[in-house]
Motif scaffolding. Structure first.
Motif, PDB file in Angstrom:
ATOM      1  N   LEU A 142       0.822  -1.210   0.000  1.00  0.00           N
ATOM      2  CA  LEU A 142       0.000   0.000   0.000  1.00  0.00           C
ATOM      3  C   LEU A 142       0.861   1.267   0.000  1.00  0.00           C
ATOM      4  O   LEU A 142       0.571   2.229  -0.724  1.00  0.00           O
ATOM      5  N   ALA A 143       1.916   1.263   0.812  1.00  0.00           N
ATOM      6  CA  ALA A 143       2.777   2.447   0.872  1.00  0.00           C
ATOM      7  C   ALA A 143       3.478   2.698  -0.459  1.00  0.00           C
ATOM      8  O   ALA A 143       3.765   3.842  -0.817  1.00  0.00           O
ATOM      9  N   GLY A 144       3.764   1.615  -1.205  1.00  0.00           N
ATOM     10  CA  GLY A 144       4.469   1.751  -2.472  1.00  0.00           C
ATOM     11  C   GLY A 144       3.583   2.124  -3.647  1.00  0.00           C
ATOM     12  O   GLY A 144       4.094   2.370  -4.754  1.00  0.00           O
ATOM     13  N   LEU A 145       2.264   2.180  -3.435  1.00  0.00           N
ATOM     14  CA  LEU A 145       1.379   2.538  -4.542  1.00  0.00           C
ATOM     15  C   LEU A 145       1.642   3.946  -5.057  1.00  0.00           C
ATOM     16  O   LEU A 145       1.438   4.234  -6.234  1.00  0.00           O
ATOM     17  N   ARG A 146       2.091   4.850  -4.175  1.00  0.00           N
ATOM     18  CA  ARG A 146       2.321   6.224  -4.628  1.00  0.00           C
ATOM     19  C   ARG A 146       3.488   6.308  -5.610  1.00  0.00           C
ATOM     20  O   ARG A 146       3.590   7.274  -6.368  1.00  0.00           O
ATOM     21  N   VAL A 166      -5.464  -6.242   1.970  1.00  0.00           N
ATOM     22  CA  VAL A 166      -4.382  -6.637   1.059  1.00  0.00           C
ATOM     23  C   VAL A 166      -3.817  -7.996   1.464  1.00  0.00           C
ATOM     24  O   VAL A 166      -3.482  -8.824   0.610  1.00  0.00           O
ATOM     25  N   ALA A 167      -3.722  -8.243   2.775  1.00  0.00           N
ATOM     26  CA  ALA A 167      -3.220  -9.535   3.251  1.00  0.00           C
ATOM     27  C   ALA A 167      -4.091 -10.677   2.745  1.00  0.00           C
ATOM     28  O   ALA A 167      -3.587 -11.771   2.451  1.00  0.00           O
ATOM     29  N   GLY A 173      -2.503 -16.158  -2.892  1.00  0.00           N
ATOM     30  CA  GLY A 173      -1.488 -16.446  -3.899  1.00  0.00           C
ATOM     31  C   GLY A 173      -1.176 -15.321  -4.858  1.00  0.00           C
ATOM     32  O   GLY A 173      -0.433 -15.529  -5.824  1.00  0.00           O
ATOM     33  N   VAL A 174      -1.697 -14.116  -4.642  1.00  0.00           N
ATOM     34  CA  VAL A 174      -1.401 -12.989  -5.521  1.00  0.00           C
ATOM     35  C   VAL A 174      -0.093 -12.350  -5.056  1.00  0.00           C
ATOM     36  O   VAL A 174       0.088 -12.096  -3.869  1.00  0.00           O
ATOM     37  N   THR A 175       0.821 -12.096  -5.977  1.00  0.00           N
ATOM     38  CA  THR A 175       2.106 -11.512  -5.615  1.00  0.00           C
ATOM     39  C   THR A 175       1.934 -10.024  -5.290  1.00  0.00           C
ATOM     40  O   THR A 175       0.987  -9.378  -5.771  1.00  0.00           O
ATOM     41  N   ASP A 178       1.608  -7.903  -8.398  1.00  0.00           N
ATOM     42  CA  ASP A 178       0.317  -8.040  -9.076  1.00  0.00           C
ATOM     43  C   ASP A 178      -0.785  -7.296  -8.317  1.00  0.00           C
ATOM     44  O   ASP A 178      -1.725  -6.771  -8.940  1.00  0.00           O
ATOM     45  N   VAL A 179      -0.706  -7.263  -6.989  1.00  0.00           N
ATOM     46  CA  VAL A 179      -1.697  -6.507  -6.216  1.00  0.00           C
ATOM     47  C   VAL A 179      -1.601  -5.025  -6.578  1.00  0.00           C
ATOM     48  O   VAL A 179      -2.611  -4.374  -6.854  1.00  0.00           O
ATOM     49  N   GLN A 180      -0.383  -4.486  -6.595  1.00  0.00           N
ATOM     50  CA  GLN A 180      -0.213  -3.071  -6.953  1.00  0.00           C
ATOM     51  C   GLN A 180      -0.700  -2.794  -8.371  1.00  0.00           C
ATOM     52  O   GLN A 180      -1.378  -1.796  -8.628  1.00  0.00           O
ATOM     53  N   ARG A 181      -0.348  -3.691  -9.302  1.00  0.00           N
ATOM     54  CA  ARG A 181      -0.727  -3.474 -10.699  1.00  0.00           C
ATOM     55  C   ARG A 181      -2.256  -3.463 -10.847  1.00  0.00           C
ATOM     56  O   ARG A 181      -2.818  -2.633 -11.577  1.00  0.00           O
ATOM     57  N   THR A 182      -2.934  -4.368 -10.149  1.00  0.00           N
ATOM     58  CA  THR A 182      -4.392  -4.436 -10.243  1.00  0.00           C
ATOM     59  C   THR A 182      -5.041  -3.208  -9.618  1.00  0.00           C
ATOM     60  O   THR A 182      -5.994  -2.641 -10.181  1.00  0.00           O
ATOM     61  N   LEU A 183      -4.559  -2.788  -8.452  1.00  0.00           N
ATOM     62  CA  LEU A 183      -5.167  -1.647  -7.773  1.00  0.00           C
ATOM     63  C   LEU A 183      -4.960  -0.347  -8.539  1.00  0.00           C
ATOM     64  O   LEU A 183      -5.805   0.560  -8.485  1.00  0.00           O
TER      65      LEU A 183
END
Length: 252
Positions: A142-146, A166-167, A173-175, A178-183
């Protein structure tokens, strides 16, 4: 079409349903507890047995509700000497003074062998984001989304509040990448006014299903000794190997 409920319904205030600082897990858990009859077990283990969130997320949600005045938990000693936890749920948030001696709305039966959760120190994460490896990774995501998109800059309080959601992705199994890319994908052209609310919606609406369990590979038949040539071969039970079976049929 709205339909009026005449039986089996629970009244929940918007102060809870639209609480700006509670996680979705905490809001849902509070609604569930308020719908239960007096005396129902609402300990961590009892709730984890009913819902898929698991003990860690349920414990975090209970701490959120306790912090915001929707729940109080006290330790009591029974005449037998056993220590139990008594939980009181409030349909309106209570101040610390008001929570000291209110008329209890719900007093569940004693909860056996529930582990104690000491109050966190100032240096530990806020309720709703336990300091577990998965949650630490979730906070980093989350902090790295910016960095990926400056419009998704979050305050530290929002990072800790959204970390359990997010957890849940990471546990499925989402890396992290990939979580950042999707959000961050498909951001509105006009931007977002409330990044925390925007991400909370996406984390819930786009949550992937759990990975399917892999079926166990079929075990091979055990080794048998051929009754004709004493050679080892695999078969469900004793008998003759493939080479000796035709010879036996011809002799017959």
């Amino acid at each position: 079409m709205d339909e009026r409920h005449n039986e089996e319904f629970t009244v929940v205030g918007n102060h809870l349903a639209q609480h700006p600082d509670l996680s979705l897990t905490a809001i849902g858990l509070a609604t569930h507890i308020q719908s239960l009859p007096t005396g129902t077990l609402v300990g961590i283990k009892a709730l984890a047995a009913k819902f898929p969130e698991g003990e860690t997320r349920i414990a975090a949600a209970l701490r959120e509700l306790e912090q915001h005045g929707y729940l109080s938990r006290t330790k009591e000693r029974l005449p037998s000497g056993r220590i139990v936890t008594r939980t009181i749920s409030y349909n309106k948030p209570q101040t610390r003074t008001a929570r000291s001696a209110p008329a209890p709305r719900r007093e569940p039966a004693p909860e056996p062998k529930e582990p104690e959760h000491p109050a966190p120190a100032r240096s530990t994460p806020a309720p709703g984001s336990p300091d577990l490896p998965t949650h630490r990774t979730a906070r980093d995501v989350l902090a790295g989304l910016r960095i990926r998109d400056p419009r998704l800059h979050l305050a530290e309080a929002d990072v800790r509040r959204l970390a359990p959601a997010v957890a849940a992705w990471l546990e499925r199994g989402v890396t992290p990448d990939d979580v950042q890319r999707t959000l961050a994908a498909g951001m509105p052209r006009e931007g977002v006014r409330h990044p925390a609310g925007f991400l909370a919606h996406r984390l819930t609406a786009l949550l992937p299903p759990p990975l399917p369990t892999r079926p166990e590979a079929a075990r091979p038949d055990p080794l048998q000794n051929c009754d004709g040539c004493d050679r080892a071969f695999r078969a469900p039970g004793p008998g003759r190997c493939r080479d000796c079976r035709p010879a036996r049929a011809a002799a017959a």
